[in-house]
Design a protein around this motif. Structure first.
Motif: not given
Length: 94
Positions: A63-72
């Motif tokens: 879930t956190r990596l998905a958040d980071v990916l969206v921001i990137q």
């Protein structure tokens, strides 16, 4: 031809500010591989590694990596699309 990797995802947001940002995004964000996108590639590798081996806390990590990916991905769009350099999105760069 050359091999192509396609990664798709969905985003659900609960805050008004995030909804306002999503309303400004194009319907599709395309990110070409380049030195500027190395962080995105690294995050995708982490997502793949977490998804391959289910471990305690793995869902939270994904879930956190998905958040980071969206921001990137949004950052990449802001850096490369002239339409993203106007209005309050353009002000984010200041």
């Amino acid at each position: 031809g050359e091999a192509t990797t396609l990664v798709c995802g969905a985003v659900r947001v609960d805050t008004p500010g995030a909804r306002d940002l999503l309303d400004l995004l194009p319907p599709l964000l395309h990110v070409d591989a380049s030195p500027r996108t190395e962080w995105i590639e690294a995050t995708l590798r982490l997502v793949a590694a977490e998804a391959r081996e289910l471990r305690p806390g793995g869902e939270a990590v994904l879930t956190r990596l998905a958040d980071v990916l969206v921001i990137q991905v949004v950052r990449s769009w802001l850096d490369t699309d002239p339409a993203a350099r106007t209005g309050w999105l353009g002000a984010l760069a200041d």
